[in-house]
Design a protein around this motif. Sequence first.
Motif, PDB file in Angstrom:
ATOM      1  N   GLY A  81      -2.170  52.852  38.735  1.00 56.48           N
ATOM      2  CA  GLY A  81      -3.283  51.843  38.966  1.00 56.48           C
ATOM      3  C   GLY A  81      -2.789  50.589  39.123  1.00 56.48           C
ATOM      4  O   GLY A  81      -1.645  50.146  39.494  1.00 56.48           O
ATOM      5  N   VAL A  82      -3.824  49.587  38.689  1.00 54.98           N
ATOM      6  CA  VAL A  82      -3.561  48.116  39.105  1.00 54.98           C
ATOM      7  C   VAL A  82      -2.686  47.724  38.241  1.00 54.98           C
ATOM      8  O   VAL A  82      -2.307  46.359  38.234  1.00 54.98           O
ATOM      9  N   GLY A  83      -2.471  48.176  36.925  1.00 52.00           N
ATOM     10  CA  GLY A  83      -1.477  47.614  35.750  1.00 52.00           C
ATOM     11  C   GLY A  83      -2.071  46.666  34.856  1.00 52.00           C
ATOM     12  O   GLY A  83      -3.273  46.507  35.218  1.00 52.00           O
ATOM     13  N   CYS A  84      -1.161  46.093  34.357  1.00 47.66           N
ATOM     14  CA  CYS A  84      -1.751  45.011  33.365  1.00 47.66           C
ATOM     15  C   CYS A  84      -0.581  43.749  33.558  1.00 47.66           C
ATOM     16  O   CYS A  84       0.399  43.964  33.295  1.00 47.66           O
ATOM     17  N   LEU A 128      -0.608  42.272  28.477  1.00 50.68           N
ATOM     18  CA  LEU A 128      -0.169  43.365  27.711  1.00 50.68           C
ATOM     19  C   LEU A 128       0.410  43.214  26.276  1.00 50.68           C
ATOM     20  O   LEU A 128       0.298  43.662  25.267  1.00 50.68           O
ATOM     21  N   GLN A 129       0.905  41.675  26.303  1.00 46.86           N
ATOM     22  CA  GLN A 129       1.436  41.501  24.882  1.00 46.86           C
ATOM     23  C   GLN A 129       0.385  41.046  23.989  1.00 46.86           C
ATOM     24  O   GLN A 129       0.205  41.529  22.717  1.00 46.86           O
ATOM     25  N   PRO A 170       4.924  50.147  27.033  1.00 48.26           N
ATOM     26  CA  PRO A 170       5.948  49.398  27.630  1.00 48.26           C
ATOM     27  C   PRO A 170       5.449  48.701  29.070  1.00 48.26           C
ATOM     28  O   PRO A 170       4.370  49.080  29.600  1.00 48.26           O
ATOM     29  N   GLN A 171       6.086  47.913  29.253  1.00 44.29           N
ATOM     30  CA  GLN A 171       6.043  47.079  30.739  1.00 44.29           C
ATOM     31  C   GLN A 171       6.945  48.097  31.840  1.00 44.29           C
ATOM     32  O   GLN A 171       7.810  48.348  31.798  1.00 44.29           O
ATOM     33  N   VAL A 172       5.786  48.376  32.891  1.00 48.02           N
ATOM     34  CA  VAL A 172       6.255  49.159  33.922  1.00 48.02           C
ATOM     35  C   VAL A 172       5.584  48.491  35.215  1.00 48.02           C
ATOM     36  O   VAL A 172       4.745  47.777  35.378  1.00 48.02           O
ATOM     37  N   GLU A 173       6.560  49.035  36.476  1.00 43.12           N
ATOM     38  CA  GLU A 173       6.158  48.596  37.621  1.00 43.12           C
ATOM     39  C   GLU A 173       6.326  49.868  38.607  1.00 43.12           C
ATOM     40  O   GLU A 173       7.162  50.308  38.602  1.00 43.12           O
ATOM     41  N   PRO A 174       5.259  50.204  39.182  1.00 42.06           N
ATOM     42  CA  PRO A 174       3.711  49.720  39.206  1.00 42.06           C
ATOM     43  C   PRO A 174       3.052  50.281  38.401  1.00 42.06           C
ATOM     44  O   PRO A 174       3.451  51.245  37.338  1.00 42.06           O
TER      45      PRO A 174
END
Length: 432
Positions: free
Chosen positions: A369-372, A377-378, A417-421
Motif C-alpha cells: 500500500g501507500v505506506g507510512c 511511523l515513529q 519496522p520501516q520498509v519500502e514499499p
Amino acid sequence: MADPALPSIRRRLAASLLWISLLASGLTGLMIWKVIGHEIDEQVDQKLTESAEIIHNLLPTLPANGNVIAGTPGDEEYEEHLIWQVVDSATGRVLIRSHNAPEQALQKTVSHELADSADRHWRLITIDFKKSPDRFLLVAQNTEERDEAYSAAILYAALISLLTGLVSTLLLIWQFHRELEPLARLSEQVKTYDPLRPDTLPRAATRAELQPIEQAVHELGQRLAQRVISERAFTSHAAHALRTPVAGIDAQLAIALREAPEALRPRLIRARQAASRLGRVIQALLAMFRSGVDPQRQTIRLSELLQPLSFSELQIDIRNDEALSADPDLLTAALLNLLDNAQRHQARQVQLILVHDAGWTRLRLHDDGVGCPPERLQQLRQALARQDYSTDSGLKGLGLILADLVMRAHGGRMELPQVEPGFCVDLNWPST
C-alpha cells in the motif's frame, strides 16, 4: 522500571547515615581531644609530682654548708623519660643530676608549682630540702614524651570512634535494606497484579506500614475490575445486538445488487463492502470481549484462519504455512483488522511470512500500500509502547490497537519496522 533520575530512598538514607556517622565521629573526636587531653595532662602531672616526691625522699640529706661537687651520670646508656637535678639556690649551679639531665639548671628558683622550662622542652616541678634550704630538687619530664602519649591516646580513641561509627552505619544500612525488602516484594507483586485475577492480589504486607498500601491497591483493583467487567459486558451485548442487523443488511444488499440496474450497482457494491467491514469489526469485538483477553491456545494454521474471510480485491500470499500455537479467535480478530487496514490504504497484495525462532513465533504482514512516513511511523511506535490508545495519540482505527492487545494477551509484542514499499507489521509471541 524505576526512573534513575528520581531520588532513591535507599541511597538517600545510606548517604544520610554516612554523613551522620562522619559528623558524630568528628564531634566525638573533638570531645575526646578536649576531655581525654585534659585528663592525660592531669594524670601525667600527677605522676611527675609523685615521682618528684619519691626522688626527694630517696636522695641523701646534704649538709647545710657543705661543698658538693656535681655528680656525673653512670656509664650505662638507657632511655630516660624523667630527669632530676639538685640545684644550688644561690648560684643556680647543678650539684647533682641524673643520667641525661642537662648540665645547666632548667630553673634556678623554687616555684613549688608545675611549670614549663624556658625552652618549652621540659615540664618540671621543684621541691626544696628542709634540712638544706640552700638547695632544691628539680624533676622534669620531656614534653615530647608527653605529646607522644597525648597524641597516641587521642589518635587511638579517634580511630576507635570512627571505626565504631562506620561499623554502626554499615549495620544500619544493612538493616535498612532488610526493612525495604518487603516494599520491593510488594512492588514486584503489584507489577503482576491483574484485578480480574484475585489470585494475583499482592500479599506482601509483612510490615504494618505496608498494609495501607496493599489495601489501597486491593480497593483500586476491585474498582478497575468492576469497570472492566461492566465495559466488556456492554461491548459484548452491543456487538451481539449489532451482528444480526448487519447480517440482515448484507443479505438485503446482496438481493438489491442482483435486482438493481447497472447505474446503481457501484453504489450498492460500496455499501455492501462497508457493511462487510462493519461485520468484521463486530466479529473482532466479540472475540476480544467474550469473557476476557486470556488466550485459549490451539494448534492452527494461517490458511485455516483466513479461509472463511473474504477480501475480494486483496491478494493474500502465505509464506511457510506451518502450524502455530495461538488463540484462533483473538488472532483472527487481529488479522481481520490488519488486512482491512491494508485494503483501505490501497494495498493490492499482502505477504504473510511465518517464522519459528528460539521459542518465538514471528508473523510478518507486509503490504504494497501507500505506506507510512518515518515521522508518522515513529509516532505510532511511541503510542503503542505507552499503550496510549486515545485519539490524541495518533492511532486511528481499530486495527493496530486490536493487534497490539492480542499480542500483549499472548505475552508478546507488536513491532512496526520501516520498509519500502508499503507498510509492515510484525507480530511476535512465545510459541508456548
